[in-house]
Design an enzyme around this catalytic site. Sequence first.
Site, mmCIF file in Angstrom:
data_model
loop_
_atom_site.group_PDB
_atom_site.id
_atom_site.type_symbol
_atom_site.label_atom_id
_atom_site.label_comp_id
_atom_site.label_asym_id
_atom_site.label_seq_id
_atom_site.Cartn_x
_atom_site.Cartn_y
_atom_site.Cartn_z
ATOM 1 N N TYR A 101 5.792 64.181 38.762
ATOM 2 C CA TYR A 101 5.958 65.519 38.181
ATOM 3 C C TYR A 101 6.873 66.327 39.095
ATOM 4 O O TYR A 101 6.677 66.368 40.313
ATOM 5 C CB TYR A 101 4.617 66.249 38.041
ATOM 6 C CG TYR A 101 4.799 67.691 37.626
ATOM 7 C CD1 TYR A 101 4.874 68.042 36.284
ATOM 8 C CD2 TYR A 101 4.945 68.700 38.582
ATOM 9 C CE1 TYR A 101 5.071 69.360 35.902
ATOM 10 C CE2 TYR A 101 5.145 70.020 38.205
ATOM 11 C CZ TYR A 101 5.213 70.349 36.865
ATOM 12 O OH TYR A 101 5.425 71.654 36.492
ATOM 13 N N GLU A 189 11.034 72.090 34.143
ATOM 14 C CA GLU A 189 10.040 71.056 34.435
ATOM 15 C C GLU A 189 10.509 69.696 33.947
ATOM 16 O O GLU A 189 11.025 69.571 32.832
ATOM 17 C CB GLU A 189 8.737 71.453 33.734
ATOM 18 C CG GLU A 189 7.597 70.482 33.876
ATOM 19 C CD GLU A 189 6.373 70.958 33.128
ATOM 20 O OE1 GLU A 189 5.616 71.774 33.708
ATOM 21 O OE2 GLU A 189 6.169 70.545 31.963
#
Length: 378
Positions: A101, A189
């Site tokens: 992530y 993101e």
Amino acid sequence: MKIHEYQSKRIFAKYGVPIPNGNVAITPKDARDIAKDLGGRVIIKSQVLVGGRGKAGGVKLANSPEEAEKYAAAILGMDIKGLTVRKVLIDEATNIKSEIYLGITNDRARRMPVMMVSAEGGVEIEEVARKTPEKIIKAHIHPLLGLQGYQIRDIAASIELPRKHWKEFGVIASGLWQAYNESDATLAEINPLVITDEDTLLAVDGKMLIDDSAIFRHPDIAEMRDIDVEAEAETIAREHDLSYIKLDGEIGCMVNGAGLAMTTMDIVKLFGGSPANFLDIGGGADAEKVGAAFRIILSDPNVKVVLINIFGGITRCDEVAKGVLEAIDEVKPDVPMVVRLVGTNAEEGRKMIAEADMITAETLADAAKKAVAASREA
């Protein structure tokens, strides 16, 4: 403002972030043609601005152009959490060894952006933060200095990224920061950033949120707006340069100035009411703008009473009154209205309102009490 995955990834790619080969399809035939060009084995991903697409059946792996066409036909038109799928992203399938992530958002407490990285990619980062917060590595980014090389190296070491990937990871992290910073984003993101079987890093999913207040600087991004995810009233408000947010209450509020609007909502709550919206008509609002604001409020079926609170500095109270009367004549509402006008040309405005047989108030507290009482009677 939210933008779709394919739009986010294309922005990332401009800053050197590697993304899969792929394209967007709006028909099953388009999906088949794209899959054929990509070699046949592809991922079909619904493009809707909500999470949980995979669980809803909006993400499928196809092993041939024919399968791609079949899955696209099933996904297009699908309803996912109230949104209709109108486009699918066809990406070249990737063999994945591990997932990371990588994201940047604003840390309001520290008043600066923060990069967050976790070796637990591919899952909801909120769950990781709740259950195992120690697995999220954070690096605050000075807004004037930007993301520094030592920070990237510290992050790579902290998530135990193999050293052979550090240089490539540095390019991706720097590119994500540039995309975030230069797009005036509030979130950028990549989840997941994957290590492939070929030992390369690839951003297979992407998400961006853009600061609405900065959209005027990015006409190219403004064109990406998907109005399907917005309430119709919010779309109309934006067209008239009004700040509007729909809430769940029954007292519609029309106010000039964000601070006064927040105060009005607080006073309504203090006296036992519930605001139906936040609506700031801004300074210098003319009759047309005020009329548009009024119509937006009345389009909400939950509204039982309208509270108009205007402090006339730049905005003239008689112009507000004129706009209200024009809107009443057009919309013909069947809910009571409480009006408080103070400031420039207030007497003229109050006279116009009084002649229209609306409820008037001298103070904000008095206006809120009358609005709450009227909503209860309704």
